[in-house]
Design a protein around this motif. Structure first.
Motif, short mmCIF file in Angstrom:
data_model
loop_
_atom_site.label_atom_id
_atom_site.label_comp_id
_atom_site.label_asym_id
_atom_site.label_seq_id
_atom_site.Cartn_x
_atom_site.Cartn_y
_atom_site.Cartn_z
N VAL A 141 23.30 -32.84 104.06
CA VAL A 141 22.20 -34.06 104.10
C VAL A 141 22.57 -34.90 105.19
O VAL A 141 21.64 -35.26 105.95
N TYR A 142 24.04 -35.19 105.25
CA TYR A 142 24.36 -36.21 106.37
C TYR A 142 24.03 -35.40 107.74
O TYR A 142 23.62 -36.21 108.55
N GLU A 143 24.22 -34.30 107.77
CA GLU A 143 24.13 -33.42 109.33
C GLU A 143 22.52 -33.54 109.61
O GLU A 143 22.24 -33.83 110.73
N GLU A 144 21.81 -33.37 108.66
CA GLU A 144 20.42 -33.66 108.67
C GLU A 144 19.83 -35.12 109.03
O GLU A 144 18.91 -35.42 110.06
N LEU A 145 20.41 -35.91 108.51
CA LEU A 145 19.97 -37.19 108.73
C LEU A 145 20.50 -37.62 110.24
O LEU A 145 19.39 -38.46 111.13
N ARG A 146 21.55 -37.23 110.61
CA ARG A 146 22.08 -37.55 111.90
C ARG A 146 21.09 -36.93 113.08
O ARG A 146 20.61 -37.22 114.03
N GLU A 147 20.24 -35.45 112.65
CA GLU A 147 19.60 -34.79 113.39
C GLU A 147 18.05 -35.79 113.56
O GLU A 147 17.69 -35.76 114.66
N TYR A 148 17.90 -36.48 112.72
CA TYR A 148 16.91 -37.56 112.72
C TYR A 148 17.09 -38.82 113.43
O TYR A 148 16.48 -39.72 113.47
N GLU A 149 18.31 -38.94 113.85
CA GLU A 149 19.01 -39.87 114.61
C GLU A 149 18.77 -41.16 113.64
O GLU A 149 18.66 -42.38 114.08
N VAL A 150 19.28 -41.01 112.31
CA VAL A 150 19.43 -42.08 111.67
C VAL A 150 20.71 -42.76 111.80
O VAL A 150 21.64 -42.04 112.09
N SER A 151 20.79 -44.15 112.20
CA SER A 151 22.25 -44.71 112.59
C SER A 151 23.27 -44.57 111.56
O SER A 151 22.96 -44.43 110.27
N SER A 152 24.35 -44.83 111.88
CA SER A 152 25.36 -44.83 111.17
C SER A 152 25.45 -46.18 110.42
O SER A 152 26.05 -46.16 109.14
N TYR A 153 24.74 -47.11 110.85
CA TYR A 153 24.72 -48.31 110.19
C TYR A 153 24.07 -48.27 108.78
O TYR A 153 24.50 -48.68 107.73
N LEU A 154 22.70 -47.50 108.87
CA LEU A 154 22.37 -47.44 107.69
C LEU A 154 22.83 -46.46 106.68
O LEU A 154 22.93 -46.81 105.44
N ILE A 155 23.57 -45.68 107.11
CA ILE A 155 24.48 -44.81 105.94
C ILE A 155 25.63 -45.54 105.58
O ILE A 155 25.75 -45.51 104.45
N GLU A 156 26.29 -46.54 106.48
CA GLU A 156 27.31 -47.42 105.74
C GLU A 156 26.86 -48.35 105.07
O GLU A 156 27.52 -48.59 104.01
N GLU A 157 25.63 -48.97 105.25
CA GLU A 157 24.92 -49.71 104.10
C GLU A 157 24.71 -49.12 102.86
O GLU A 157 24.80 -49.64 101.80
N TYR A 158 24.25 -47.88 102.98
CA TYR A 158 24.06 -46.98 101.66
C TYR A 158 25.30 -47.07 100.80
O TYR A 158 25.37 -47.15 99.73
N VAL A 159 26.34 -46.67 101.53
CA VAL A 159 27.60 -46.44 100.83
C VAL A 159 28.20 -47.77 100.45
O VAL A 159 28.84 -47.91 99.03
N LYS A 160 27.87 -48.95 101.11
CA LYS A 160 28.20 -50.01 100.63
C LYS A 160 27.73 -50.66 99.25
O LYS A 160 28.22 -50.97 98.29
#
Length: 213
Positions: A141-160
């Motif tokens: 899922v993470y790889e796919e999100l990165r393929e769609y150029e989802v920023s690391s910031y959004l993923i970091e916020e999801y984890v937070k």
């Protein structure tokens, strides 16, 4: 209930009453190595330590709610080296068993190093030598999100946000503990397996509906 060396023990009949499981089922689980050791008295009566009720409730939950087979539960117990002496540790281990399916193991060296290191740095998964089915799915899922150029910031916020939710979950459990002096293991599992996913997904659907409208 019998007190032996200041510890509580149950007879088989008391376990049956406490868990609604049959004598045969409990004996079967014991033979499979899923229960703590019994204590035999001079009258050849078997007594089960108090924590046995918690273990039986866990097994029942895994079978009825997650469709785990007894063989797979045994595999989980062996992998996590179940602690039959500490109830709090046992509940924590049950959460781990609920979260990670120990199937289809893949060695760290066989996973894309860049993807793995990024996921570890974002605190999506732990850094270890073997990864299992659930963790591999997270990586995909993470790889796919990165393929769609989802920023690391959004993923970091999801984890937070997940970490904040975890704190609230712990507080919910603490409040129950303060009220009753006892933390029901099934309540903890229900919060993780039913309560949280339903509420989280319910509001996710609401957000997607707003976009459609």
């Amino acid at each position: 209930m019998k007190i032996i060396d200041e510890k509580k023990y149950y007879k088989m009949s008391e376990l049956v009453e406490a868990t609604n499981l049959s004598n045969f089922t409990i004996s079967f689980y014991h033979k499979k190595g899923l229960l703590p050791n019994t204590l035999n008295t001079s009258k050849n009566m078997k007594y089960y330590p108090e924590i046995t009720v918690t273990v039986l409730n866990m097994i029942k939950y895994f079978k009825e709610n997650l469709n785990f087979s007894i063989d797979y539960i045994k595999e989980l117990f062996d992998y996590y080296k179940i602690d039959f002496d500490d109830r709090s540790e046992l509940i924590l281990q049950s959460i781990q068993m609920l979260s990670i399916e120990i199937k289809n193991p893949i060695l760290k060296k066989d996973i894309n190093e860049t993807t793995l290191n990024e996921a570890i740095s974002l605190d999506l998964i732990d850094d270890k030598e073997i990864y299992f089915k659930t963790e591999i799915e997270v990586l995909k899922v993470y790889e796919e999100l990165r393929e769609y150029e989802v920023s690391s910031y959004l993923i970091e916020e999801y984890v937070k946000t997940s970490k904040k939710l975890a704190l609230i979950e712990r507080e919910l459990s603490t409040k129950v503990l303060e009220k009753t002096g006892f933390l029901p293991e099934i309540l903890v599992l229900d919060i993780l397996n039913s309560f949280k996913p339903y509420i989280f997904n319910r509001h996710t659907i609401e957000e997607f509906k707003k976009e459609v409208q």
